[in-house]
Design a protein around this motif. Structure first.
Motif, PDB file in Angstrom:
ATOM      1  N   ILE A 234       0.840  -1.208   0.000  1.00  0.00           N
ATOM      2  CA  ILE A 234       0.000   0.000   0.000  1.00  0.00           C
ATOM      3  C   ILE A 234       0.873   1.255   0.000  1.00  0.00           C
ATOM      4  CG2 ILE A 234      -1.678   1.322   1.355  1.00  0.00           C
ATOM      5  CD1 ILE A 234      -2.898  -1.052  -0.083  1.00  0.00           C
ATOM      6  N   TYR A 235       1.939   1.264   0.792  1.00  0.00           N
ATOM      7  CA  TYR A 235       2.846   2.416   0.817  1.00  0.00           C
ATOM      8  C   TYR A 235       3.500   2.636  -0.549  1.00  0.00           C
ATOM      9  CZ  TYR A 235       2.638   2.718   5.941  1.00  0.00           C
ATOM     10  OH  TYR A 235       2.244   2.870   7.226  1.00  0.00           O
ATOM     11  N   ILE A 236       3.928   1.555  -1.187  1.00  0.00           N
ATOM     12  CA  ILE A 236       4.554   1.672  -2.507  1.00  0.00           C
ATOM     13  C   ILE A 236       3.551   2.186  -3.528  1.00  0.00           C
ATOM     14  CG2 ILE A 236       5.534   0.336  -4.411  1.00  0.00           C
ATOM     15  CD1 ILE A 236       6.922  -1.383  -2.270  1.00  0.00           C
ATOM     16  N   PHE A 237       2.324   1.683  -3.477  1.00  0.00           N
ATOM     17  CA  PHE A 237       1.311   2.146  -4.416  1.00  0.00           C
ATOM     18  C   PHE A 237       0.968   3.615  -4.174  1.00  0.00           C
ATOM     19  CE2 PHE A 237      -3.116   2.426  -6.013  1.00  0.00           C
ATOM     20  CZ  PHE A 237      -2.836   2.159  -7.344  1.00  0.00           C
ATOM     21  N   GLY A 238       0.911   4.034  -2.913  1.00  0.00           N
ATOM     22  CA  GLY A 238       0.667   5.444  -2.596  1.00  0.00           C
ATOM     23  C   GLY A 238       1.783   6.336  -3.113  1.00  0.00           C
ATOM     24  N   ALA A 239       3.021   5.887  -2.981  1.00  0.00           N
ATOM     25  CA  ALA A 239       4.154   6.661  -3.510  1.00  0.00           C
ATOM     26  C   ALA A 239       4.093   6.726  -5.029  1.00  0.00           C
ATOM     27  CB  ALA A 239       5.466   6.030  -3.053  1.00  0.00           C
ATOM     28  N   TYR A 240       3.731   5.608  -5.662  1.00  0.00           N
ATOM     29  CA  TYR A 240       3.579   5.577  -7.121  1.00  0.00           C
ATOM     30  C   TYR A 240       2.519   6.573  -7.580  1.00  0.00           C
ATOM     31  CZ  TYR A 240       1.892   3.905 -11.626  1.00  0.00           C
ATOM     32  OH  TYR A 240       1.465   3.844 -12.915  1.00  0.00           O
ATOM     33  N   LEU A 241       1.371   6.594  -6.917  1.00  0.00           N
ATOM     34  CA  LEU A 241       0.310   7.532  -7.287  1.00  0.00           C
ATOM     35  C   LEU A 241       0.743   8.982  -7.075  1.00  0.00           C
ATOM     36  CD1 LEU A 241      -2.971   5.859  -5.991  1.00  0.00           C
ATOM     37  CD2 LEU A 241      -2.146   6.052  -8.327  1.00  0.00           C
ATOM     38  N   THR A 242       1.461   9.247  -5.986  1.00  0.00           N
ATOM     39  CA  THR A 242       1.929  10.607  -5.721  1.00  0.00           C
ATOM     40  C   THR A 242       2.871  11.079  -6.822  1.00  0.00           C
ATOM     41  OG1 THR A 242       1.726  10.239  -3.347  1.00  0.00           O
ATOM     42  CG2 THR A 242       3.122  12.075  -4.061  1.00  0.00           C
ATOM     43  N   ILE A 243       3.820  10.223  -7.205  1.00  0.00           N
ATOM     44  CA  ILE A 243       4.758  10.588  -8.275  1.00  0.00           C
ATOM     45  C   ILE A 243       4.010  10.794  -9.587  1.00  0.00           C
ATOM     46  CG2 ILE A 243       6.667   9.708  -9.683  1.00  0.00           C
ATOM     47  CD1 ILE A 243       7.686   8.370  -7.080  1.00  0.00           C
ATOM     48  N   PHE A 244       3.034   9.928  -9.880  1.00  0.00           N
ATOM     49  CA  PHE A 244       2.267  10.080 -11.110  1.00  0.00           C
ATOM     50  C   PHE A 244       1.511  11.406 -11.132  1.00  0.00           C
ATOM     51  CE2 PHE A 244      -1.913   9.927 -13.081  1.00  0.00           C
ATOM     52  CZ  PHE A 244      -1.544   9.769 -14.404  1.00  0.00           C
ATOM     53  N   PHE A 245       0.808  11.724 -10.055  1.00  0.00           N
ATOM     54  CA  PHE A 245       0.007  12.944 -10.051  1.00  0.00           C
ATOM     55  C   PHE A 245       0.869  14.196 -10.115  1.00  0.00           C
ATOM     56  CE2 PHE A 245      -3.492  10.331  -8.115  1.00  0.00           C
ATOM     57  CZ  PHE A 245      -4.323  10.423  -9.227  1.00  0.00           C
ATOM     58  N   VAL A 246       2.015  14.188  -9.458  1.00  0.00           N
ATOM     59  CA  VAL A 246       2.925  15.338  -9.545  1.00  0.00           C
ATOM     60  C   VAL A 246       3.439  15.483 -10.973  1.00  0.00           C
ATOM     61  CG1 VAL A 246       5.191  16.198  -8.816  1.00  0.00           C
ATOM     62  CG2 VAL A 246       3.570  15.363  -7.126  1.00  0.00           C
ATOM     63  N   GLY A 247       3.857  14.376 -11.586  1.00  0.00           N
ATOM     64  CA  GLY A 247       4.338  14.422 -12.966  1.00  0.00           C
ATOM     65  C   GLY A 247       3.264  14.834 -13.947  1.00  0.00           C
ATOM     66  N   PHE A 248       2.066  14.299 -13.787  1.00  0.00           N
ATOM     67  CA  PHE A 248       0.960  14.647 -14.685  1.00  0.00           C
ATOM     68  C   PHE A 248       0.582  16.110 -14.544  1.00  0.00           C
ATOM     69  CE2 PHE A 248      -3.559  15.055 -15.653  1.00  0.00           C
ATOM     70  CZ  PHE A 248      -3.574  14.557 -16.937  1.00  0.00           C
ATOM     71  N   THR A 249       0.536  16.607 -13.320  1.00  0.00           N
ATOM     72  CA  THR A 249       0.199  18.013 -13.098  1.00  0.00           C
ATOM     73  C   THR A 249       1.261  18.923 -13.687  1.00  0.00           C
ATOM     74  OG1 THR A 249      -0.974  17.421 -11.087  1.00  0.00           O
ATOM     75  CG2 THR A 249      -0.359  19.730 -11.338  1.00  0.00           C
ATOM     76  N   TYR A 250       2.538  18.583 -13.496  1.00  0.00           N
ATOM     77  CA  TYR A 250       3.622  19.370 -14.075  1.00  0.00           C
ATOM     78  C   TYR A 250       3.503  19.393 -15.598  1.00  0.00           C
ATOM     79  CZ  TYR A 250       8.218  20.746 -15.682  1.00  0.00           C
ATOM     80  OH  TYR A 250       9.237  21.371 -16.337  1.00  0.00           O
ATOM     81  N   TRP A 251       3.310  18.221 -16.197  1.00  0.00           N
ATOM     82  CA  TRP A 251       3.242  18.129 -17.651  1.00  0.00           C
ATOM     83  C   TRP A 251       2.058  18.928 -18.194  1.00  0.00           C
ATOM     84  CZ3 TRP A 251       6.417  16.533 -21.364  1.00  0.00           C
ATOM     85  CH2 TRP A 251       5.899  16.428 -22.654  1.00  0.00           C
ATOM     86  N   SER A 252       0.894  18.745 -17.615  1.00  0.00           N
ATOM     87  CA  SER A 252      -0.294  19.421 -18.140  1.00  0.00           C
ATOM     88  C   SER A 252      -0.274  20.921 -17.871  1.00  0.00           C
ATOM     89  CB  SER A 252      -1.566  18.800 -17.560  1.00  0.00           C
ATOM     90  OG  SER A 252      -1.592  18.938 -16.160  1.00  0.00           O
ATOM     91  N   THR A 253       0.449  21.356 -16.849  1.00  0.00           N
ATOM     92  CA  THR A 253       0.504  22.787 -16.544  1.00  0.00           C
ATOM     93  C   THR A 253       1.593  23.506 -17.336  1.00  0.00           C
ATOM     94  OG1 THR A 253      -0.287  22.348 -14.315  1.00  0.00           O
ATOM     95  CG2 THR A 253       0.750  24.483 -14.697  1.00  0.00           C
TER      96      THR A 253
END
Length: 81
Positions: A52-71
């Protein structure tokens, strides 16, 4: 929980093949990397809490990267239609 990471690996593998067939090699490589990551993790036999911790870290990295890219990287109005 390890089986769910194999399922994630399966689906990211399907997406990678579809991206490759759609002539999108960069996205295909990204998803092939995620496939390897998920399948590798599934065989480590970690505790459920760690998965669960690894999946939470994966989601956090994805959302930060996606937000950076789209912004900052996407050009408004460049939809191609």
């Amino acid at each position: 929980m390890d089986r769910m990471f194999r399922v994630l690996g399966f689906w990211t593998g399907i997406f990678a093949v579809m991206f490759y067939l759609g002539h999108m090699p960069t996205a295909a490589l990204l998803f092939f990397g995620q496939t390897g990551f998920f399948v590798l993790l599934s065989y480590l036999k970690l505790s459920e809490r760690m998965y669960i911790y690894i999946f939470g870290a994966y989601l956090t990295i994805f959302f930060v990267g996606f937000t950076y890219w789209s912004t900052f990287m996407m050009i408004p109005g460049q939809g191609g239609h």
